[in-house]
Motif scaffolding. Structure first.
Motif, PDB file in Angstrom:
ATOM      1  N   GLN A  73       0.695  -1.143   0.050  1.00  0.00           N
ATOM      2  CA  GLN A  73       0.089   0.021  -0.038  1.00  0.00           C
ATOM      3  C   GLN A  73       0.753   1.352  -0.244  1.00  0.00           C
ATOM      4  O   GLN A  73       0.404   2.336  -0.893  1.00  0.00           O
ATOM      5  N   ILE A  74       2.133   1.173   0.911  1.00  0.00           N
ATOM      6  CA  ILE A  74       2.885   2.407   0.763  1.00  0.00           C
ATOM      7  C   ILE A  74       3.767   2.291  -0.455  1.00  0.00           C
ATOM      8  O   ILE A  74       3.662   3.526  -0.955  1.00  0.00           O
ATOM      9  N   GLY A  75       4.161   1.469  -0.950  1.00  0.00           N
ATOM     10  CA  GLY A  75       4.938   1.538  -2.139  1.00  0.00           C
ATOM     11  C   GLY A  75       4.096   2.070  -3.355  1.00  0.00           C
ATOM     12  O   GLY A  75       4.649   2.713  -4.051  1.00  0.00           O
ATOM     13  N   ARG A  76       2.665   1.409  -3.503  1.00  0.00           N
ATOM     14  CA  ARG A  76       2.132   1.954  -4.529  1.00  0.00           C
ATOM     15  C   ARG A  76       1.799   3.393  -4.617  1.00  0.00           C
ATOM     16  O   ARG A  76       1.805   4.009  -5.773  1.00  0.00           O
ATOM     17  N   THR A  77       1.549   4.061  -3.333  1.00  0.00           N
ATOM     18  CA  THR A  77       1.272   5.398  -3.331  1.00  0.00           C
ATOM     19  C   THR A  77       2.563   6.344  -3.823  1.00  0.00           C
ATOM     20  O   THR A  77       2.399   7.112  -4.573  1.00  0.00           O
ATOM     21  N   ILE A  78       3.654   5.814  -3.432  1.00  0.00           N
ATOM     22  CA  ILE A  78       4.656   6.561  -3.699  1.00  0.00           C
ATOM     23  C   ILE A  78       5.058   6.410  -5.209  1.00  0.00           C
ATOM     24  O   ILE A  78       5.538   7.312  -6.168  1.00  0.00           O
ATOM     25  N   ALA A  79       4.950   4.999  -5.831  1.00  0.00           N
ATOM     26  CA  ALA A  79       5.262   4.933  -6.937  1.00  0.00           C
ATOM     27  C   ALA A  79       4.102   5.720  -8.163  1.00  0.00           C
ATOM     28  O   ALA A  79       4.637   6.155  -9.119  1.00  0.00           O
ATOM     29  N   ARG A  80       2.951   5.808  -7.811  1.00  0.00           N
ATOM     30  CA  ARG A  80       2.207   6.740  -8.356  1.00  0.00           C
ATOM     31  C   ARG A  80       2.200   8.025  -8.555  1.00  0.00           C
ATOM     32  O   ARG A  80       2.547   8.659  -9.537  1.00  0.00           O
ATOM     33  N   VAL A  81       2.556   8.577  -7.363  1.00  0.00           N
ATOM     34  CA  VAL A  81       3.299  10.098  -7.465  1.00  0.00           C
ATOM     35  C   VAL A  81       4.372  10.195  -8.119  1.00  0.00           C
ATOM     36  O   VAL A  81       4.411  11.323  -8.943  1.00  0.00           O
ATOM     37  N   LYS A  83       5.370   8.660 -10.659  1.00  0.00           N
ATOM     38  CA  LYS A  83       4.994   8.287 -12.194  1.00  0.00           C
ATOM     39  C   LYS A  83       5.848   7.005 -12.602  1.00  0.00           C
ATOM     40  O   LYS A  83       6.301   6.877 -13.688  1.00  0.00           O
ATOM     41  N   VAL A  84       6.149   6.256 -11.553  1.00  0.00           N
ATOM     42  CA  VAL A  84       6.881   4.966 -12.143  1.00  0.00           C
ATOM     43  C   VAL A  84       5.876   3.772 -12.110  1.00  0.00           C
ATOM     44  O   VAL A  84       4.579   4.042 -11.638  1.00  0.00           O
ATOM     45  N   ASN A  85       6.362   2.642 -12.296  1.00  0.00           N
ATOM     46  CA  ASN A  85       5.301   1.425 -12.496  1.00  0.00           C
ATOM     47  C   ASN A  85       4.711   0.918 -11.208  1.00  0.00           C
ATOM     48  O   ASN A  85       5.300   0.265 -10.462  1.00  0.00           O
ATOM     49  N   GLU A  86       3.657   1.425 -10.999  1.00  0.00           N
ATOM     50  CA  GLU A  86       2.864   0.880  -9.737  1.00  0.00           C
ATOM     51  C   GLU A  86       2.543  -0.754  -9.743  1.00  0.00           C
ATOM     52  O   GLU A  86       2.768  -0.849  -8.665  1.00  0.00           O
ATOM     53  N   ASP A  87       2.253  -1.268 -10.767  1.00  0.00           N
ATOM     54  CA  ASP A  87       2.021  -2.559 -10.643  1.00  0.00           C
ATOM     55  C   ASP A  87       3.278  -3.396 -10.531  1.00  0.00           C
ATOM     56  O   ASP A  87       3.354  -4.418  -9.629  1.00  0.00           O
ATOM     57  N   LEU A  88       4.191  -3.009 -11.074  1.00  0.00           N
ATOM     58  CA  LEU A  88       5.773  -3.650 -10.747  1.00  0.00           C
ATOM     59  C   LEU A  88       5.908  -3.479  -9.425  1.00  0.00           C
ATOM     60  O   LEU A  88       6.548  -4.307  -8.416  1.00  0.00           O
ATOM     61  N   THR A  89       5.874  -2.125  -8.916  1.00  0.00           N
ATOM     62  CA  THR A  89       6.159  -1.917  -7.229  1.00  0.00           C
ATOM     63  C   THR A  89       5.239  -2.869  -6.510  1.00  0.00           C
ATOM     64  O   THR A  89       5.707  -3.428  -5.200  1.00  0.00           O
ATOM     65  N   GLU A  90       3.895  -2.941  -6.819  1.00  0.00           N
ATOM     66  CA  GLU A  90       3.099  -3.763  -5.945  1.00  0.00           C
ATOM     67  C   GLU A  90       3.650  -5.304  -5.872  1.00  0.00           C
ATOM     68  O   GLU A  90       3.679  -5.964  -4.905  1.00  0.00           O
ATOM     69  N   ALA A  91       4.037  -5.795  -7.174  1.00  0.00           N
ATOM     70  CA  ALA A  91       4.489  -7.124  -6.982  1.00  0.00           C
ATOM     71  C   ALA A  91       5.648  -7.444  -6.379  1.00  0.00           C
ATOM     72  O   ALA A  91       5.741  -8.430  -5.570  1.00  0.00           O
ATOM     73  N   ILE A  92       6.638  -6.561  -6.452  1.00  0.00           N
ATOM     74  CA  ILE A  92       7.737  -6.576  -5.476  1.00  0.00           C
ATOM     75  C   ILE A  92       7.693  -6.552  -4.201  1.00  0.00           C
ATOM     76  O   ILE A  92       8.079  -7.382  -3.164  1.00  0.00           O
ATOM     77  N   CYS A  93       6.706  -5.519  -3.682  1.00  0.00           N
ATOM     78  CA  CYS A  93       6.227  -5.619  -2.262  1.00  0.00           C
ATOM     79  C   CYS A  93       5.671  -6.799  -1.873  1.00  0.00           C
ATOM     80  O   CYS A  93       5.757  -7.189  -0.860  1.00  0.00           O
ATOM     81  N   LEU A  94       4.629  -7.404  -2.638  1.00  0.00           N
ATOM     82  CA  LEU A  94       4.071  -8.385  -2.104  1.00  0.00           C
ATOM     83  C   LEU A  94       4.824  -9.729  -2.065  1.00  0.00           C
ATOM     84  O   LEU A  94       4.720 -10.681  -1.319  1.00  0.00           O
ATOM     85  N   ALA A  95       5.781  -9.867  -2.797  1.00  0.00           N
ATOM     86  CA  ALA A  95       6.681 -10.681  -3.104  1.00  0.00           C
ATOM     87  C   ALA A  95       8.024 -10.852  -1.828  1.00  0.00           C
ATOM     88  O   ALA A  95       8.641 -11.813  -1.718  1.00  0.00           O
TER      89      ALA A  95
END
Ligand code: MG
Length: 378
Positions: A73-81, A83-95
């Motif tokens: 959740q924290i990673g996705r927020t930062i990634a979106r602001v 403008k980098v890849n939110e989906d990739l960030t989410e995948a890395i965080c979850l794994a």
């Protein structure tokens, strides 16, 4: 793809998957990675693995699954602001914690000690091993066959020796280079998440107090503001508001500092990001100091608290006994693990058996490890 900055990880500049596959129809490649991670056995088992408090200590505390969700959740927020890849960030965080042993850091240290003569055990490398090799879910390849950038992000740290065996993925550890911004974000999101939720869990468990925490600048600043604005709220609401503000404070600082660094170094591609000596995702110097002060406070007052130690002390005994019992008698292992050992023999047979045993133990939940331990001891 215009929603991305040019230096974001993107499919068309990706180093791709190890085994060629057709493109997903409804999702992008990184959403596919995220979904593959969510469907693994290792991901489900995070629910019964210790973050700080052993799983059976209570239902109110974070476990590795809820921790991973907060990181994401924290990673996705930062990634979106940024403008980098939110989906990739989410995948890395979850794994990121898929390879973690039962019993938190005590478990990792115990297994590493057992594996000393056999190449050691690093939970980061194990997370990569889970997605590259251990999950058996696809007919045509081992593991999940994730995108290079997802694997790059999962491998946060790595010893020189292991890096040498990892090919392209290990190169950055040997050359002192960085991963993409999504990986850098996931790394710091992890720290932000655990610093803050451990404050929350530690207070709820009664192992640390608000008065003690007020030694930490980052906590005290927010506490004073909350107290002056809402002098009469319950402690429960006060703590929740302070934690919320601390997260917001460090995330805002991280976004601002990283934006200036990105502007200063002006990367044009993800490879420009990778070529940097230092991460571009950083706190300001002041917030970095405050963040470290809180981290040191938690180490001293929470992670080394007698009650936490008592909970995790057993970990050493459980993991040692399991490891030695399996090494002595491989027939105690489940059939599929025995078969993996049988498949290899020769001068490195012991080392190979030890690695398979480490895979088995690392995959255990807290309660499963306890149950196996009980079985051994009649
Ligand atoms: Mg973590």
């Amino acid at each position: 793809m215009s929603e991305f900055s040019p230096y974001a990880a993107q499919e068309h500049t990706s180093k791709g998957r190890m085994f060629a596959e057709s493109n997903p129809v409804y999702r992008n490649q990184y959403q596919r990675d995220r979904d593959r991670i969510i469907h693994t056995a290792a991901f489900r088992r995070l629910e019964y693995k210790t973050q700080v408090f052993v799983n059976h200590e209570g239902d109110m505390f974070r476990n590795r699954l809820t921790h991973s969700l907060e990181v994401s959740q924290i990673g996705r927020t930062i990634a979106r602001v940024l403008k980098v890849n939110e989906d990739l960030t989410e995948a890395i965080c979850l794994a990121h914690d898929l390879g973690h042993t039962p019993f938190g850091h005590a478990g990792q240290d115990a297994l590493n000690a057992c594996m000393r003569e056999y190449g050691g055990f690093e939970h980061n490398l194990q997370s990569l091993r889970v997605v590259d090799k251990l999950e058996e879910r696809y007919p045509e390849f081992p593991g999940l066959n994730l995108m290079f950038e997802s694997r790059e992000g999962i491998l946060k740290h790595c010893s020189r020796k292991n890096a040498e065996e990892l090919g392209e993925l290990g190169e950055r550890f040997l050359q002192g280079r960085q991963p993409g911004l999504e990986a850098q974000i996931a790394n710091i999101a992890d720290e932000i998440a655990y610093n803050n939720h451990d404050v929350d869990d530690g207070l709820r468990a009664g192992l640390i107090t608000i008065t003690q925490l007020a030694e930490c600048k980052i906590f005290n600043e927010q506490l004073e503001q909350v107290k002056s604005r809402w002098p009469d709220i319950s402690e429960k609401r006060q703590v929740a508001e302070v934690v919320r503000r601390m997260i917001n404070h460090v995330v805002t600082d991280l976004v601002n500092t990283s934006t200036s660094l990105i502007n200063e170094f002006n990367p044009q591609t993800i490879d420009d990001v990778r070529a940097q000596k230092n991460p571009l995702i950083q706190f300001s110097r002041g917030v970095h100091e405050d963040h470290l002060q809180l981290k040191r406070f938690l180490r001293k007052n929470l992670y080394q608290h007698d009650r936490v130690r008592q909970m995790t002390q057993k970990a050493d005994e459980v993991i040692n006994q399991l490891f030695n019992a399996y090494m002595k008698d491989l027939s105690r292992l489940p059939e599929d693990f025995q078969q993996r050992i049988d498949a290899e023999s020769g001068p490195t047979a012991d080392q190979h058996a030890a690695r398979v045993i480490a895979d088995y133990i690392a995959g255990m939940t807290d309660r499963y490890a306890f149950a196996e331990f009980e079985k051994l001891n009649g």
